[in-house]
Write an enzyme that holds these catalytic residues in place. Structure first.
Site, short mmCIF file in Angstrom:
data_model
loop_
_atom_site.label_atom_id
_atom_site.label_comp_id
_atom_site.label_asym_id
_atom_site.label_seq_id
_atom_site.Cartn_x
_atom_site.Cartn_y
_atom_site.Cartn_z
N HIS A 1 52.92 -10.15 -17.23
CA HIS A 1 53.78 -9.69 -18.31
C HIS A 1 54.97 -8.96 -17.69
O HIS A 1 55.07 -8.87 -16.45
CB HIS A 1 52.99 -8.80 -19.28
CG HIS A 1 52.22 -7.71 -18.60
ND1 HIS A 1 52.83 -6.66 -17.96
CD2 HIS A 1 50.90 -7.53 -18.42
CE1 HIS A 1 51.92 -5.86 -17.45
NE2 HIS A 1 50.73 -6.37 -17.70
N HIS B 1 54.34 -6.61 -14.71
CA HIS B 1 54.22 -7.25 -13.39
C HIS B 1 55.58 -7.70 -12.88
O HIS B 1 55.88 -7.58 -11.70
CB HIS B 1 53.33 -8.50 -13.48
CG HIS B 1 51.91 -8.23 -13.85
ND1 HIS B 1 51.36 -8.66 -15.04
CD2 HIS B 1 50.92 -7.59 -13.20
CE1 HIS B 1 50.09 -8.31 -15.09
NE2 HIS B 1 49.79 -7.65 -13.99
N GLY C 1 51.75 -0.61 -10.68
CA GLY C 1 52.24 0.05 -11.89
C GLY C 1 51.56 1.38 -12.11
O GLY C 1 50.36 1.53 -11.85
N ASP D 1 48.21 1.88 -14.40
CA ASP D 1 46.87 2.10 -13.82
C ASP D 1 46.98 3.22 -12.79
O ASP D 1 46.89 2.99 -11.59
CB ASP D 1 46.35 0.80 -13.19
CG ASP D 1 46.16 -0.28 -14.23
OD1 ASP D 1 45.39 -0.06 -15.17
OD2 ASP D 1 46.79 -1.34 -14.12
N GLN E 1 44.11 3.98 -10.39
CA GLN E 1 44.06 2.92 -9.37
C GLN E 1 45.12 3.17 -8.29
O GLN E 1 44.85 3.05 -7.09
CB GLN E 1 44.30 1.57 -10.04
CG GLN E 1 44.59 0.44 -9.09
CD GLN E 1 44.64 -0.90 -9.79
OE1 GLN E 1 43.61 -1.47 -10.10
NE2 GLN E 1 45.84 -1.43 -10.05
N ILE F 1 55.73 -0.18 -18.13
CA ILE F 1 56.64 -0.88 -19.05
C ILE F 1 55.92 -0.99 -20.40
O ILE F 1 54.73 -1.31 -20.44
CB ILE F 1 57.01 -2.29 -18.51
CG1 ILE F 1 57.56 -2.18 -17.08
CG2 ILE F 1 58.01 -2.98 -19.43
CD1 ILE F 1 58.89 -1.46 -16.94
N MET G 1 52.26 -2.15 -21.62
CA MET G 1 51.97 -3.57 -21.36
C MET G 1 50.74 -3.70 -20.47
O MET G 1 50.57 -2.95 -19.50
CB MET G 1 53.17 -4.24 -20.72
CG MET G 1 54.27 -4.45 -21.72
SD MET G 1 55.46 -5.63 -21.12
CE MET G 1 56.72 -5.42 -22.38
O1 PAF Z 1 45.69 -3.96 -11.31
C1 PAF Z 1 45.20 -5.07 -11.10
O2 PAF Z 1 45.62 -6.08 -11.66
C2 PAF Z 1 44.02 -5.19 -10.14
O3 PAF Z 1 43.19 -4.10 -10.23
C3 PAF Z 1 44.46 -5.44 -8.68
C4 PAF Z 1 45.23 -4.25 -8.14
C5 PAF Z 1 45.32 -6.68 -8.60
C6 PAF Z 1 43.23 -5.65 -7.79
O4 PAF Z 1 42.50 -6.75 -8.20
#
Ligand code: PAF
Length: 280
Positions: free
Chosen positions: A36, A39, A149, A152, A155, A178, A186
């Site tokens: 989206h 990304h 992003g 997350d 993460q 975004i 998104m």
């Molecule tokens: O954020 C994501 O889409 C996933 O957690 C990632 C970082 C691609 C790892 O699979």
């Protein structure tokens, strides 16, 4: 032009060796596909600062703690490749499961502390799966910079910690969330929200923004939390998994805003788990 899609690690390494020999810098955008605008903004950030850009698309089974979630995760590789066309990505790396986790694969990358809270507390093993696949992608692509992003955010902090702890020479760049016009952050998972539920989805960000205003006016989470959760449920969400004010680096819980603090939320809407976070 649609970027070449490479499915093997050997092919990826042949290409990156050529770029390295020419002294070119490499940026990587790890994704699970269903791309989206969020990304695409990461791919654009990579395009602006790196000579070569790799977007990886791999739906990582190790980070799904629910088999149905893995089965239902949207897979749109052909559309994804088309979406990347205008950005000028150099390579799409789209390995299959056995390529990433061959027979006998037995290593787990686990980051302590940062993974115990927020989504980590509700999705056991999820962040081990993320840290494992991301460390592999960093090593496989030998990228100089990786783009993630802030949507997350937990993460992002875990990946930063992992790269620093494992001495992987890569700069982890966080990019702003975004949002849709109505404020919904998104996410590939938004594709799973029914039309009926979709109209209710912006309430999560709306309540978070109201809470932010109240906190900045001197309020405390301990006084404001229950009311904010009730507002999210009254707007049509089924359950609020967490709504926390936390430090932006170690993710420790806070009652009042401080330098770099953020509000984090996860809530269920008609069978879809939505997460969001904003700076406070
Ligand atoms: O954020 C994501 O889409 C996933 O957690 C990632 C970082 C691609 C790892 O699979």
């Amino acid at each position: 032009m649609i970027a070449p899609i490479e499915q093997t690690l050997a092919g990826l390494r042949t290409q990156t060796a050529i770029w390295r020999k020419a002294g070119e810098t490499i940026g990587v955008v790890p994704t699970m596909g269903a791309l989206h605008q969020g990304h695409l903004s990461l791919a654009r950030a990579a395009r602006e600062t790196c000579d070569r850009v790799i977007v990886t698309i791999f739906v990582n089974p190790k980070q799904f703690n629910n088999p149905d979630d893995l089965k239902n995760y949207p897979r749109t590789e052909q559309e994804d490749a088309k979406k990347l066309e205008s950005i000028g990505v150099d390579l799409i790396y789209n390995p299959d499961g056995p390529q990433m986790y061959p027979d006998g694969f037995a290593t787990n990358v686990s980051v302590n502390g940062l993974t115990d809270m927020l989504c980590g507390a509700h999705r056991p093993g999820h962040f081990d799966g993320v840290a494992t696949v991301v460390s592999k992608l960093f090593l496989q692509t030998s990228a100089d910079k990786a783009f993630f992003g802030e949507k997350d955010y937990q993460q992002l902090q875990i990946v930063r910690r992992m790269a620093a702890d494992l001495d992987i020479p890569i700069e982890v760049v966080g990019c702003p969330t975004i949002r849709e016009e109505d404020g919904l952050a998104m996410s590939s998972r938004n594709l799973l929200i029914s039309d009926r539920a979709r109209v209710k989805a912006p309430a999560l960000a709306e309540v978070m923004n109201e809470l932010r205003t109240a906190l900045l006016a001197g309020g405390r989470m301990s006084d404001l939390l229950e009311d904010a959760k009730a507002k999210i449920v009254n707007a049509g969400f089924n359950e609020v998994e967490y709504l926390d004010l936390r430090d932006g680096t170690d993710l420790g819980l806070l009652d009042q805003p401080a330098e770099g603090s953020r509000l984090f939320a996860a809530a269920w809407l008609a069978g879809v788990r939505l997460i969001d976070n904003i700076a406070v």
